[in-house]
Scaffold this active site. Structure first.
Site: not given
Ligand SMILES: Cc1cc2nc3c(=O)[nH]c(=O)nc-3n(C[C@H](O)[C@H](O)[C@H](O)COP(=O)(O)OP(=O)(O)OC[C@H]3O[C@@H](n4cnc5c(N)ncnc54)[C@H](O)[C@@H]3O)c2cc1C
Length: 385
Positions: A126, A129, A157-158, A243-244, A341, A364, A366
């Site tokens: 899903l 970048p 990040w998949i 997932g959640r 420690g 899944e 934030t």
């Molecule tokens: C190790 C790892 C494994 C992952 N595995 C998967 C996977 O298997 N499949 C997949 O599809 N994705 C995966 N992800 C991606 C993950 O779901 C995303 O990182 C997550 O959804 C957040 O998106 P972002 O990193 O682009 O952060 P952003 O959306 O850019 O958010 C950055 C900050 O802004 C805040 N923010 C954004 N919008 C709002 C809003 N409307 N109101 C208030 N605050 C907001 C967020 O809460 C956060 O604090 C993975 C990520 C990691 C790190």
């Protein structure tokens, strides 16, 4: 009424999972973490336990368990190692649950038995970048061609992306339709134009594979689409609902693992001629950890009960995910404090638990996104956009 008593079957499943996790996962968890090793032997053993298809119907090779029982397995694995837990959550909840709910009979027959047996791993594509929380705003495009679709885009990040045989890819078929134009596609990763690259240097979940996916004009047939054009967003949200729950269950496991390690350590470690467990301030930390653990478990159980009894549960699952993930970070942090420690190095599991827990409030949805879901349910007002 919610019943918190485990059935005999649930008790057996939980004991079996604990025994497996301590026997098969614990001995390799530290080295897999140190070496950033995605342990395919361990994945096969977990598949042999039936855990990759825990909630999938037996008709398609799954175990046919209910959510509460599934949660017990995920908790026990999470108690030992969140990287191993991730494999179960991704394959079972993010991939299989969507196929079972939205797939045609042919799609279910084609993919579910292979996914449940571990013959093929699946990943959930899903995030991109430039698209994380705003998940409907996808840049990946699916263009209609004769008899199928041509998909082009990047996914970021998949989890499991470098090992998956099939990727559930979300792509926009018509940008003007916004989320109503999103399609979900079952894309074999051996397709021409599909490539993946590992992401290194993660704070935690180092034994879990994480990938960037690139789709460069990947062609799939019409039969690759899960549901109809426009169902993609529903598929994604439904998979994330499952997932959640799974992430939250895993976080209860992190909490319990931290409590167990800390109680044992506090009774063994002596300072001032007494076990540190005899100091009130140490007991206060243990008490805080136990309260967080029990509260998280109760919320997860409620979410599972709602799912098992067919009741709406999106808000309650977000409550469980938000609380359990934040509780896992607090509890792991407290566990390091109890260990002093010694908690700062990987002779004990608690520093790994803290590093692994940290991502759970990001993926899944934030913690902020969970709060917006809960706030929207409470007020009827969408504060997300
Ligand atoms: C190790 C790892 C494994 C992952 N595995 C998967 C996977 O298997 N499949 C997949 O599809 N994705 C995966 N992800 C991606 C993950 O779901 C995303 O990182 C997550 O959804 C957040 O998106 P972002 O990193 O682009 O952060 P952003 O959306 O850019 O958010 C950055 C900050 O802004 C805040 N923010 C954004 N919008 C709002 C809003 N409307 N109101 C208030 N605050 C907001 C967020 O809460 C956060 O604090 C993975 C990520 C990691 C790190």
């Amino acid at each position: 009424m919610i019943d918190f008593e485990l059935t005999d079957e649930q008790r057996l499943v939980k004991e079996t999972a604990r025994d497996f996790a301590e026997r098969e996962i614990q001995p390799v968890a530290r080295d897999n973490d140190r070496n950033e090793r995605f342990d395919t032997d361990l994945v096969r053993k977990m598949a042999d336990m039936g855990w990759l298809g825990a909630i999938v119907s037996e008709d398609y090779g799954g175990r046919g368990l209910d959510y509460r029982t599934y949660g017990l397995i995920v908790e026990e694995v999470g108690r030992i190692d969140s990287s191993a837990r991730t494999v179960i959550s991704v394959v079972t909840s993010l991939v299989c649950s969507g196929i079972e709910k939205f797939g045609s009979e042919e799609q279910k027959q084609e993919w579910l038995p292979k996914l449940c047996s571990g013959e093929t791993l699946g990943c959930f594509g899903l995030t991109e970048p430039n698209t994380g929380s705003d998940a409907a705003n996808l840049s990946t495009r699916a263009e209609k061609i004769d008899g199928g679709w041509r998909i082009t885009g990047q996914k970021q990040w998949i989890s499991l992306g470098n090992y998956a045989g099939v990727a559930l890819i979300f792509a926009q078929t018509d940008p003007e339709k916004k989320h109503r134009g999103i399609g979900a596609f079952l894309v074999p990763t051996a397709s021409d134009g599909f490539s993946s690259a590992p992401i290194h240097g993660k704070l935690g979940m180092r034994a879990s594979d994480t990938a960037e996916l690139s789709l460069d004009g990947v062609e799939v047939g019409d039969e690759a689409m899960l549901g109809e054009v426009g169902d993609g967003f529903k598929v994604a949200m439904s998979a994330l609902d499952s997932g959640r729950f799974s992430v939250a269950s895993g976080c209860v496991g992190i909490c319990q693992g931290c409590v167990d390690a800390s109680v044992a350590y506090a009774k063994e470690r002596h300072q001032f001629d007494r076990p540190i467990a005899s100091f009130q301030l140490v007991q206060a930390m243990l008490a805080d950890m136990i309260v967080d653990t029990e509260a998280a478990r109760g919320l997860v159980w409620r979410s599972g009960w709602l799912k098992d009894t067919g009741r709406p549960n999106t808000m309650e699952t977000s409550v469980a995910k938000l609380f359990a993930t934040e509780a896992a970070i607090r509890t792991a942090n407290n566990a390091i404090q109890v260990h002093g420690g010694a908690g700062y190095v990987d002779d004990f599991p608690v520093e790994r638990h803290l590093r692994d827990a940290r991502v759970t409030t990001l993926y899944e949805g934030t913690s902020q996104i969970q709060k917006l879901i809960i706030g929207r349910a409470a007020t009827g007002i969408n504060a997300m956009t």
